[in-house]
Write an enzyme that holds these catalytic residues in place. Structure first.
Site, PDB file in Angstrom:
ATOM      1  N   ARG A  55      64.092  95.472  74.160  1.00  0.00           N
ATOM      2  CA  ARG A  55      64.239  96.040  72.813  1.00  0.00           C
ATOM      3  C   ARG A  55      62.842  96.371  72.317  1.00  0.00           C
ATOM      4  O   ARG A  55      62.015  95.470  72.141  1.00  0.00           O
ATOM      5  CB  ARG A  55      64.898  94.983  71.910  1.00  0.00           C
ATOM      6  CG  ARG A  55      65.310  95.485  70.551  1.00  0.00           C
ATOM      7  CD  ARG A  55      65.641  94.324  69.617  1.00  0.00           C
ATOM      8  NE  ARG A  55      64.423  93.652  69.194  1.00  0.00           N
ATOM      9  CZ  ARG A  55      64.377  92.413  68.712  1.00  0.00           C
ATOM     10  NH1 ARG A  55      65.466  91.677  68.603  1.00  0.00           N
ATOM     11  NH2 ARG A  55      63.214  91.874  68.352  1.00  0.00           N
ATOM     12  N   TYR A  91      56.677  88.259  66.628  1.00  0.00           N
ATOM     13  CA  TYR A  91      56.859  87.114  67.540  1.00  0.00           C
ATOM     14  C   TYR A  91      56.842  87.547  69.002  1.00  0.00           C
ATOM     15  O   TYR A  91      56.805  86.719  69.898  1.00  0.00           O
ATOM     16  CB  TYR A  91      58.198  86.409  67.220  1.00  0.00           C
ATOM     17  CG  TYR A  91      59.324  87.382  67.004  1.00  0.00           C
ATOM     18  CD1 TYR A  91      60.033  87.904  68.083  1.00  0.00           C
ATOM     19  CD2 TYR A  91      59.655  87.832  65.717  1.00  0.00           C
ATOM     20  CE1 TYR A  91      61.033  88.841  67.898  1.00  0.00           C
ATOM     21  CE2 TYR A  91      60.666  88.777  65.523  1.00  0.00           C
ATOM     22  CZ  TYR A  91      61.350  89.273  66.615  1.00  0.00           C
ATOM     23  OH  TYR A  91      62.338  90.206  66.434  1.00  0.00           O
ATOM     24  N   HIS A 120      64.326  93.529  65.403  1.00  0.00           N
ATOM     25  CA  HIS A 120      65.785  93.446  65.358  1.00  0.00           C
ATOM     26  C   HIS A 120      66.361  94.608  64.548  1.00  0.00           C
ATOM     27  O   HIS A 120      67.320  95.244  64.956  1.00  0.00           O
ATOM     28  CB  HIS A 120      66.185  92.102  64.747  1.00  0.00           C
ATOM     29  CG  HIS A 120      67.641  91.981  64.519  1.00  0.00           C
ATOM     30  ND1 HIS A 120      68.565  92.034  65.543  1.00  0.00           N
ATOM     31  CD2 HIS A 120      68.375  91.860  63.370  1.00  0.00           C
ATOM     32  CE1 HIS A 120      69.785  91.931  65.039  1.00  0.00           C
ATOM     33  NE2 HIS A 120      69.688  91.829  63.734  1.00  0.00           N
TER      34      HIS A 120
HETATM   35  C1  LIG Z   1      78.665  85.609  66.057  1.00  0.00           C
HETATM   36  C2  LIG Z   1      77.439  86.148  65.408  1.00  0.00           C
HETATM   37  N1  LIG Z   1      76.455  85.301  65.021  1.00  0.00           N
HETATM   38  C3  LIG Z   1      75.332  85.773  64.446  1.00  0.00           C
HETATM   39  C4  LIG Z   1      75.162  87.100  64.235  1.00  0.00           C
HETATM   40  C5  LIG Z   1      73.885  87.642  63.581  1.00  0.00           C
HETATM   41  N2  LIG Z   1      73.163  88.477  64.551  1.00  0.00           N
HETATM   42  C6  LIG Z   1      73.287  89.812  64.556  1.00  0.00           C
HETATM   43  S1  LIG Z   1      72.504  90.534  65.825  1.00  0.00           S
HETATM   44  C7  LIG Z   1      71.899  89.049  66.393  1.00  0.00           C
HETATM   45  C8  LIG Z   1      71.068  89.014  67.626  1.00  0.00           C
HETATM   46  C9  LIG Z   1      71.814  89.639  68.750  1.00  0.00           C
HETATM   47  O1  LIG Z   1      71.072  89.614  69.924  1.00  0.00           O
HETATM   48  P1  LIG Z   1      71.659  90.243  71.246  1.00  0.00           P
HETATM   49  O2  LIG Z   1      73.087  89.874  71.412  1.00  0.00           O
HETATM   50  O3  LIG Z   1      70.741  89.878  72.349  1.00  0.00           O
HETATM   51  O4  LIG Z   1      71.643  91.799  70.976  1.00  0.00           O
HETATM   52  P2  LIG Z   1      70.387  92.735  70.658  1.00  0.00           P
HETATM   53  O5  LIG Z   1      70.191  92.692  69.178  1.00  0.00           O
HETATM   54  O6  LIG Z   1      69.234  92.212  71.416  1.00  0.00           O
HETATM   55  O7  LIG Z   1      70.790  94.085  71.111  1.00  0.00           O
HETATM   56  C10 LIG Z   1      72.349  88.014  65.577  1.00  0.00           C
HETATM   57  C11 LIG Z   1      72.015  86.597  65.770  1.00  0.00           C
HETATM   58  C12 LIG Z   1      76.228  87.949  64.607  1.00  0.00           C
HETATM   59  N3  LIG Z   1      76.192  89.266  64.392  1.00  0.00           N
HETATM   60  N4  LIG Z   1      77.335  87.453  65.203  1.00  0.00           N
END
Ligand SMILES: Cc1ncc(C[n+]2csc(CCOP(=O)(O)OP(=O)(O)O)c2C)c(N)n1
Lengths: 324, 401
Positions: free
Chosen positions: B286, B298, B290
């Protein structure tokens, strides 16, 4: 007319809907060859085939999610929860995926989520719950809780035909305890409509599911004392039949709301608010709530006995309210 | 056969480094350990893609990136309601995977798969309008970002924020289609973070047991919000989860469109043969925070440098030019066309009004006459027996009378 149990009425309703519409199918745990923990789908797999009576892994989120996915292709899934207590394992799928899909992106979710609820069978904290209010609070869901065999059959058929997610709560205490004569010809009962189960002029008891029978028994006792009780069976908790609630309270000016769900946050609070909004001026006394204790459902019979609302509670409260 | 299969690894390089949490000068932070100066690998020749298909995928990737740049500008101009999510560095994964789908197949995007939505036929203005909460957006201002779908034409299921829940839903789409006599491919994505959820397991296991045509792309982009993969799971490769479900696992370089396409195509073909799901782990990074608010302070800077050299678009462009599948003049025209398309879309999106307040309370329920529920793939294939006309009343022993 043939006499059938509440459980049999649900079986018939489901069976007829599966016969009528090949898009209807059942999915859940142990519902196939075994016929379900309570045998609601006994024999279905032999008649309708394993394609339409699907046994799944123990994975409530997957079951509800898959049901929604199938609905997106035009199917009408009926999900069985072995006990309705396990519905909370799929809480996210139900309240976030299904409930919001039509509002968010115009995708209807015609999914029925059914299973045995309720206590008085010594099932303990995880096999006796009444989870209706988690779902009544979620816009986009319908919640149905029949109290008679006639309604159970008519409402399950309407639930299957509805284009929205419907939580269908089958009270397991009633499954094989109540029997009724049902019409030979086909019928449905509309969602969202309450029913006056007993007419009366002095006081209204607003209730549903197994407590309907407690209310009717109390009404018989009270009748002998000259208190003429009207019993309103809500049948559907979401959407709530505001007109029927207002109509009975306008008629009797006194209201007791009785439910087996625990008291705090139970639907009695919501019904009380509806009464205040619709017909406050008609009231001759405070609205009374009779509900289960605010505890988990206890296992041991003497404890569960205290936990559940009883006929004596209703009689006592009715007498008190009548003198108001 | 209930047999686990070996992991197929299509990568031409296998980067090996770890992110560790260290205390330095009284501060806790992440550092990288490992070899970060390896030469950039070439693009792998596709077994399936023609010249024209490669150029099309390249164009989608370009549109994906330029649209996100336009979104960033709209955000800076105060046009966006809420945040913006980017798939920078992940365009090959989004676009080349969705490119393997046919019209009848389904897709459910995650937040960074805006490129997949473009490939599945949504114009860029739809995504722009979603971010600007406009009345003309696919959800009429009711939801944001990539949270939209289309059950009629494009066969896209709208995601919800809760990670993991799309996996069983897409399995169910394949189940519904199979009941109607069709084996289709259903594709969705999950992050290295989202794969930690319980419903990931429930959904993949369900699809595996039922042999449903799920193509599950695990986007291992090294960060889940601020959490590195080292704190998310203890295996080396997420593809190794696949054999635990009795499902083939494939590893691809997520910055190489040809690898992504080949793996996705084979998984879709397997799905259409009714043989069940495939898990594809796409390794990449990525390349932003976020969301737009997150500067990703970080992330150790060397990681950005390493992956910037592996930029999926620059490398694919170079590959196509070197192969002479694209001349510099054609490339320039293509880029100009993408810019023109985006500018027109941006104008249309900005011109779309905000939703009318009086629409807020409508559409919670599907009312009479609002939708007709229709079978998508034809009549249900019923294997119903004719003998027992009626349910028999059951008096069998049951749980809790
Ligand atoms: C069940 C759940 N818990 C917490 C969140 C909050 N949240 C949104 S995106 C994220 C990180 C997701 O990381 P990843 O699955 O690796 O996807 P990326 O953002 O790297 O594409 C979090 C913790 C959520 N959307 N769903």
């Amino acid at each position: 007319m043939p006499t059938v149990t509440y459980l049999e009425a649900i079986r018939q309703g489901l069976w007829e809907e599966m016969e009528r519409d090949p898009a209807v199918f059942c999915i859940g745990e142990d519902i196939g060859i075994y016929g379900g923990a309570f045998k609601v789908t006994d024999g279905f797999i032999h008649h309708f085939g394993a394609e339409r009576v699907i046994d799944t892994p123990i994975a409530e989120s997957a079951i509800v999610g898959a049901a929604f996915g199938a609905a997106l292709t035009g199917m009408r899934p009926v999900v069985e929860f072995q006990f309705i207590d396990f519905i909370v394992c799929a809480f996210n799928q139900i309240t976030n995926m299904l409930a919001k899909s039509h509002y968010r992106w115009g995708a209807p979710a015609p999914v029925v989520l059914r299973g045995p609820c309720g206590g008085n069978v010594h099932g303990g904290p995880f096999h006796s719950q009444n989870p209706e209010m988690y779902f009544v609070h979620t816009p986009g869901l319908k919640v149905v809780a029949p109290g008679t065999a006639y309604d159970a059959k008519g409402l399950i058929k309407s639930a299957v035909r509805d284009n929205n997610p419907v939580i269908f709560l089958e009270h397991k205490y009633l499954y094989r305890r109540i029997k009724e004569e049902l019409p030979e010809e086909e019928y449905t009962v509309p969602l969202g409509k309450a029913r006056v189960a007993r007419g009366g002029g002095d006081l209204s008891i607003i209730t549903y599911a197994a407590m309907l029978h407690v209310a009717l028994e109390a009404a018989e006792i009270l009748a002998k004392e000259g208190i003429d009780v009207e019993v309103l069976d809500l049948r559907t908790l979401a959407p709530l039949d505001r007109e029927a609630i207002a109509a009975t309270v306008r008629k009797t000016s006194r209201a007791i709301i009785l439910h087996e769900d625990t008291k705090t946050g139970g639907i009695a609070g919501e019904v009380t608010a509806v009464i205040h909004e619709e017909c406050f001026d008609d009231l001759d006394g405070p609205v009374v709530r009779i509900a289960a204790l605010d505890t988990p459902v206890p296992f041991s019979p003497p404890l569960e006995e205290v936990f559940l609302p009883k006929v004596a509670d209703v009689v006592r409260e009715a007498r008190r309210l009548k003198t108001y | 056969m209930r047999n686990a299969q070996a992991i197929v690894d299509l990568r031409l390089e296998k980067p090996s480094f770890r992110v560790v949490e260290v205390v330095r000068d009284g501060e806790v932070r992440y550092e990288v350990r490992g070899k970060l100066d390896a030469p950039v690998p070439p693009i792998r020749e596709s077994k399936y893609l023609s010249k024209q298909q490669c150029v099309e995928i390249y164009r989608w990737m370009l549109l994906n990136r330029r649209m996100e740049q336009a979104l960033e500008n709209l955000y800076k101009q105060g046009q966006v309601v809420g945040g913006v999510y980017f798939g920078l560095g992940q365009e090959a994964c989004s676009c080349a995977s969705a490119y393997a789908l046919r019209k009848e197949d389904w897709l459910a995007p995650m937040i960074r798969n805006q490129g997949s939505l473009l490939v599945k036929g949504f114009p860029a203005r739809d995504i722009m309008m979603q971010y600007m909460a406009r009345a003309g957006s696919p959800t009429k201002g009711r939801d944001a970002s990539s949270h939209f779908g289309d059950i009629k034409e494009r066969n896209v299921c709208a995601p919800i924020s809760m990670l993991g829940d799309l996996i069983p839903v897409l399995a169910g789409v394949a189940l519904g289609a199979r009941m109607q006599g069709r084996n289709i491919a259903v594709m969705t994505y999950i992050g290295d973070g989202g794969q930690s959820t319980g419903v990931f397991h429930e959904g993949l296991n369900f699809a595996a047991v039922q042999k449903l045509g799920l193509v599950l792309i695990v986007e291992n982009n090294l960060w889940a919000y601020s959490t590195p993969t080292e704190m998310q799971f203890a295996v080396e490769d997420l593809a190794t989860r696949a054999p635990g479900y009795g499902v083939p696992g494939v590893i691809v370089d997520g910055t190489d469109a040809c690898q992504v396409y080949d793996a996705a195509h084979e998984a879709c073909e397997r799905a259409r043969r009714g043989e069940g799901p495939t898990l594809i782990e796409a390794k990449m990074m990525r390349m932003k925070g976020h969301a737009i608010h997150d500067a990703a302070g970080y992330v150790p800077r060397e990681l950005f440098e390493f992956w910037r050299k592996r930029d999926p678009i620059a490398r694919f462009e170079k590959y196509l030019l070197e192969k002479k599948w694209l001349t510099p003049a054609e490339n320039k025209k293509l880029i100009d066309d993408v810019e023109k398309e985006l500018e027109a879309d941006r104008e249309a999106a900005v011109a779309s009004p905000m939703p009318k307040p009086e629409t807020a309370a409508t559409g919670v329920y599907c009312e009479e006459g609002c939708h007709e529920i229709k079978l998508k793939y034809g009549p249900v294939k019923v294997a119903q027996r004719k003998d027992e006309g009626k349910p028999k009343e059951s008096e069998a022993a049951v749980h809790l009378r």
